[in-house]
Motif scaffolding. Structure first.
Motif, PDB file in Angstrom:
ATOM      1  N   GLU A  40       0.837  -1.202   0.000  1.00 48.26           N
ATOM      2  CA  GLU A  40       0.000   0.000   0.000  1.00 48.26           C
ATOM      3  C   GLU A  40       0.874   1.255   0.000  1.00 48.26           C
ATOM      4  OE1 GLU A  40      -3.419   2.227   2.695  1.00 48.26           O
ATOM      5  OE2 GLU A  40      -2.447   0.435   3.461  1.00 48.26           O
ATOM      6  N   THR A 100      -8.598   2.253  -3.641  1.00 45.37           N
ATOM      7  CA  THR A 100      -8.222   1.515  -4.835  1.00 45.37           C
ATOM      8  C   THR A 100      -9.473   1.325  -5.682  1.00 45.37           C
ATOM      9  OG1 THR A 100      -8.520  -0.602  -3.702  1.00 45.37           O
ATOM     10  CG2 THR A 100      -6.289   0.253  -3.813  1.00 45.37           C
ATOM     11  N   ASP A 115      -7.910  -1.241 -10.847  1.00 42.21           N
ATOM     12  CA  ASP A 115      -6.854  -1.476  -9.857  1.00 42.21           C
ATOM     13  C   ASP A 115      -5.936  -0.278  -9.635  1.00 42.21           C
ATOM     14  OD1 ASP A 115      -7.630  -4.071  -9.200  1.00 42.21           O
ATOM     15  OD2 ASP A 115      -6.463  -4.936 -10.828  1.00 42.21           O
ATOM     16  N   PHE A 175      -4.487   2.975  -7.734  1.00 41.45           N
ATOM     17  CA  PHE A 175      -4.453   3.512  -6.376  1.00 41.45           C
ATOM     18  C   PHE A 175      -4.896   4.962  -6.488  1.00 41.45           C
ATOM     19  CE2 PHE A 175      -2.763   5.285  -2.515  1.00 41.45           C
ATOM     20  CZ  PHE A 175      -3.075   4.294  -1.601  1.00 41.45           C
ATOM     21  N   ALA A 223       2.502   1.642  -3.398  1.00 39.48           N
ATOM     22  CA  ALA A 223       1.545   2.100  -4.406  1.00 39.48           C
ATOM     23  C   ALA A 223       1.291   3.595  -4.266  1.00 39.48           C
ATOM     24  CB  ALA A 223       0.232   1.324  -4.276  1.00 39.48           C
ATOM     25  N   ARG A 275      -0.522   0.202 -10.011  1.00 37.63           N
ATOM     26  CA  ARG A 275      -1.524  -0.839 -10.315  1.00 37.63           C
ATOM     27  C   ARG A 275      -0.980  -2.231 -10.015  1.00 37.63           C
ATOM     28  NH1 ARG A 275      -3.155   2.594 -14.526  1.00 37.63           N
ATOM     29  NH2 ARG A 275      -5.359   3.072 -14.330  1.00 37.63           N
ATOM     30  N   CYS A 292     -13.285   7.273  -9.847  1.00 40.42           N
ATOM     31  CA  CYS A 292     -11.993   7.083 -10.505  1.00 40.42           C
ATOM     32  C   CYS A 292     -12.034   7.702 -11.898  1.00 40.42           C
ATOM     33  CB  CYS A 292     -11.688   5.587 -10.600  1.00 40.42           C
ATOM     34  SG  CYS A 292     -10.128   5.189 -11.404  1.00 40.42           S
ATOM     35  N   VAL A 345      -1.061  -2.853  -6.347  1.00 46.90           N
ATOM     36  CA  VAL A 345      -2.430  -3.114  -5.888  1.00 46.90           C
ATOM     37  C   VAL A 345      -2.833  -4.546  -6.227  1.00 46.90           C
ATOM     38  CG1 VAL A 345      -4.849  -2.503  -6.253  1.00 46.90           C
ATOM     39  CG2 VAL A 345      -3.152  -0.707  -5.953  1.00 46.90           C
TER      40      VAL A 345
END
Length: 93
Positions: free
Chosen positions: A13, A54, A59, A61, A16, A29, A82, A32
């Motif tokens: 984490e 996420t 996928d 972040f 990412a 990605r 997103c 993740v």
């Protein structure tokens, strides 16, 4: 063994998050995806902060303002969208 997996997920984490801030979304990605596969393999969950930031579709972040839009919805939900178009809603108090 599960404790080691949880530590590795937390490390992925962090990696990412740093990769997105450094302008490397493809590397983020991959981190993740690795973290999710690790969680599935060892039957442990991913941390809430990781789950909420996420994208389930691509996928990515998510970093608010960079590749995600975060809005509050009339006193009951946080809406995270997103760049790919995926929307997630989370309740808050």
């Amino acid at each position: 063994m599960q404790e080691i997996a949880e530590e590795r997920i937390e490390k992925l984490e962090t990696l990412a998050r740093e990769a997105v801030r450094a302008g490397e979304p493809d590397r983020a990605r991959e981190y993740v995806r690795l973290a999710r596969r690790l969680a599935e393999r060892h039957r442990c969950g991913v941390p809430r902060s990781f789950e909420r930031f996420t994208c389930d579709r691509c996928d990515a972040f998510l970093v608010p303002g960079r590749n995600a839009r975060v809005r509050l919805q009339e006193g009951s939900h946080v809406v995270v969208r997103c760049d790919c178009g995926e929307t997630a809603r989370y309740p808050y108090r």
